[in-house]
Design an enzyme around this catalytic site. Structure first.
Site, PDB file in Angstrom:
ATOM      1  N   SER A  96       0.824  -1.212   0.000  1.00  0.00           N
ATOM      2  CA  SER A  96       0.000   0.000   0.000  1.00  0.00           C
ATOM      3  C   SER A  96       0.865   1.271   0.000  1.00  0.00           C
ATOM      4  CB  SER A  96      -0.905   0.018   1.244  1.00  0.00           C
ATOM      5  OG  SER A  96      -1.682  -1.146   1.284  1.00  0.00           O
ATOM      6  N   ASP A 135       0.820  -8.804  10.728  1.00  0.00           N
ATOM      7  CA  ASP A 135       2.025  -9.614  10.504  1.00  0.00           C
ATOM      8  C   ASP A 135       3.295  -9.069  11.162  1.00  0.00           C
ATOM      9  OD1 ASP A 135       0.431 -11.237   8.913  1.00  0.00           O
ATOM     10  OD2 ASP A 135       0.949 -10.182   7.069  1.00  0.00           O
ATOM     11  N   GLU A 181       6.603 -25.798  23.403  1.00  0.00           N
ATOM     12  CA  GLU A 181       7.827 -26.595  23.524  1.00  0.00           C
ATOM     13  C   GLU A 181       8.678 -26.523  22.259  1.00  0.00           C
ATOM     14  OE1 GLU A 181       4.925 -27.439  24.645  1.00  0.00           O
ATOM     15  OE2 GLU A 181       5.200 -28.110  26.701  1.00  0.00           O
TER      16      GLU A 181
HETATM   17  P1  ATP Z   1      -0.620  -6.819   3.522  1.00  0.00           P
HETATM   18  O1  ATP Z   1       0.714  -6.781   4.238  1.00  0.00           O
HETATM   19  O2  ATP Z   1      -1.743  -7.008   4.441  1.00  0.00           O
HETATM   20  O3  ATP Z   1      -0.625  -7.772   2.360  1.00  0.00           O
HETATM   21  P2  ATP Z   1      -0.157  -4.695   1.678  1.00  0.00           P
HETATM   22  O4  ATP Z   1      -0.486  -3.253   1.682  1.00  0.00           O
HETATM   23  O5  ATP Z   1       1.304  -5.048   1.583  1.00  0.00           O
HETATM   24  O6  ATP Z   1      -0.861  -5.348   2.931  1.00  0.00           O
HETATM   25  P3  ATP Z   1      -0.605  -5.498  -1.069  1.00  0.00           P
HETATM   26  O7  ATP Z   1      -1.635  -6.378  -1.664  1.00  0.00           O
HETATM   27  O8  ATP Z   1       0.831  -5.814  -1.310  1.00  0.00           O
HETATM   28  O9  ATP Z   1      -0.952  -5.405   0.482  1.00  0.00           O
HETATM   29  O10 ATP Z   1      -0.841  -4.000  -1.597  1.00  0.00           O
HETATM   30  C1  ATP Z   1      -2.105  -3.383  -1.439  1.00  0.00           C
HETATM   31  C2  ATP Z   1      -2.420  -2.591  -2.670  1.00  0.00           C
HETATM   32  O11 ATP Z   1      -1.442  -1.555  -2.831  1.00  0.00           O
HETATM   33  C3  ATP Z   1      -2.373  -3.375  -3.973  1.00  0.00           C
HETATM   34  O12 ATP Z   1      -3.554  -4.117  -4.217  1.00  0.00           O
HETATM   35  C4  ATP Z   1      -2.189  -2.259  -4.974  1.00  0.00           C
HETATM   36  O13 ATP Z   1      -3.427  -1.619  -5.206  1.00  0.00           O
HETATM   37  C5  ATP Z   1      -1.274  -1.287  -4.218  1.00  0.00           C
HETATM   38  N1  ATP Z   1       0.130  -1.499  -4.616  1.00  0.00           N
HETATM   39  C6  ATP Z   1       0.933  -2.529  -4.253  1.00  0.00           C
HETATM   40  N2  ATP Z   1       2.154  -2.421  -4.831  1.00  0.00           N
HETATM   41  C7  ATP Z   1       2.109  -1.291  -5.589  1.00  0.00           C
HETATM   42  C8  ATP Z   1       3.060  -0.624  -6.433  1.00  0.00           C
HETATM   43  N3  ATP Z   1       4.290  -1.100  -6.637  1.00  0.00           N
HETATM   44  N4  ATP Z   1       2.655   0.514  -7.040  1.00  0.00           N
HETATM   45  C9  ATP Z   1       1.419   1.013  -6.859  1.00  0.00           C
HETATM   46  N5  ATP Z   1       0.485   0.428  -6.080  1.00  0.00           N
HETATM   47  C10 ATP Z   1       0.815  -0.699  -5.444  1.00  0.00           C
END
Ligand code: ATP
Length: 323
Positions: free
Chosen positions: A105, A127, A187
């Site tokens: 995100s 996480d 354990e």
């Molecule tokens: P979690 O840790 O719970 O998975 P997260 O934010 O890492 O949360 P992701 O699915 O990786 O979850 O990212 C959420 C959203 O952020 C994606 O569905 C996308 O819309 C956006 N996103 C992820 N990577 C990118 C990127 N490189 N550029 C632009 N938007 C992105």
């Protein structure tokens, strides 16, 4: 700054609602309107915006999940898709955004900042896998859920002289397993960063069987083993009647703990201060009990904290039970 937006993205986490409340209250105190964006970036490109009022904050702070909803939108990596979001925000006069979610995100938040919309990210995930924050919003609640579940499993395992494999979430981060293992005196434990082989687990459980240890808890991070197959193997090797429990989504829900509420609310206050100061492309974390703001790009490349020392010490303590 007159209008800001707030969205939750990626996996939901208890405490996200407290972060939303923190954004609303601190923005309103400065005369800034807040718009809740439904279902993360998906709602952003579709213009699913609702003005939030202050009364709303009291209704949401004891609820798990996210009242705004969350979604994943892989297409947000494409500039043309992000342009739709920028257009929607401009149409509604929303100048800046608070993004509550995981590191995926933040990438979206960084790209939006580059396109002229200041964004600040808050660490919302059970996480604890955001390296630039000691804790993430939701981790403490999920940890307490895991501990409560394992305590309950322990009761029945002890009553029946059994062993239990318990699979815990955490994506690729083993903190939920490590912290819960310490909290429940499991354990045997196999967190993502310090995995045991199936054979090592079986040998350890067999040693406990040899000294007639009454019950055994084996905590494993998700994405490592087939929990049921592992339980079967342990039973064959050790002789314990062995059961498998996958805690699953119980770990994601529930009322946020005090620690998660505190972190979420204060981090949100800090995020709004940064937006008011005209800053963007930042991510808020907690480090040595202090809120810190860092460039998103730099936080994503930070090294993971090394838990091997504590993991090894706990394993040594556990092995001392075996004479
Ligand atoms: P979690 O840790 O719970 O998975 P997260 O934010 O890492 O949360 P992701 O699915 O990786 O979850 O990212 C959420 C959203 O952020 C994606 O569905 C996308 O819309 C956006 N996103 C992820 N990577 C990118 C990127 N490189 N550029 C632009 N938007 C992105």
């Amino acid at each position: 700054l007159k209008k800001i937006g707030v969205l939750t993205s990626g996996g939901d986490a208890p405490g996200m609602n407290n972060a939303i409340a923190g954004v609303v209250k601190s923005a309103h105190a400065k005369g800034i309107e807040v718009f809740g964006i439904k279902d993360g970036y998906k709602g952003l490109i579709n213009g699913w915006f609702t003005k939030l009022d202050s009364d709303f904050t009291l209704d949401i702070i004891s609820k798990g999940g996210t009242v705004l909803g969350s979604a994943r939108l892989p297409e947000f990596k494409e500039e043309s898709v992000r342009q739709k979001a920028v257009d929607q925000l401009r149409k509604h006069g929303i100048e800046a955004l608070v993004v509550i979610g995981g590191d995926g995100s933040y990438m979206g938040a960084q790209r939006l900042t580059e396109m002229g919309i200041n964004c600040v990210g808050l660490p919302g995930t059970i996480d604890n896998d955001i390296v630039s924050s000691d804790y993430t919003i939701g981790f403490d609640t999920a940890l307490n859920t895991v501990i409560e579940s394992v305590d309950k499993i322990r009761d029945t395992m002890t009553s029946h002289n059994r062993a239990a494999v318990v699979e815990v979430m955490g994506n690729r981060c083993g903190d939920l397993v490590t912290y819960a293992a310490i909290g429940t005196q499991a354990e045997v434990f196999s967190p993502s960063e310090s995995k045991l082989t199936e054979e090592e687990i079986c040998i350890q459980v067999k040693k406990l069987a040899d000294i007639n240890h009454r019950s055994v808890i084996i905590l494993i991070s998700e994405k490592q083993f087939d929990a049921k197959a592992l339980a079967k193997k342990i039973q064959e090797v050790s002789g314990y009647d062995t059961r498998a429990t996958i805690l699953g989504h119980t770990q994601r829900g529930g009322r946020p703990t005090g620690m998660d509420r505190y972190l979420a609310f204060t981090a949100a206050m800090f995020a709004v201060e940064k937006l008011i100061a005209g800053e963007g492309g930042l991510y808020i974390g907690i480090e040595n009990n202090q809120l810190v703001a860092r460039d998103i790009e730099s936080t994503l490349n930070m090294p993971k904290p090394d838990r091997t020392q504590i993991i090894n010490k706990i394993r040594i303590l556990n092995s001392k039970q075996i004479k």
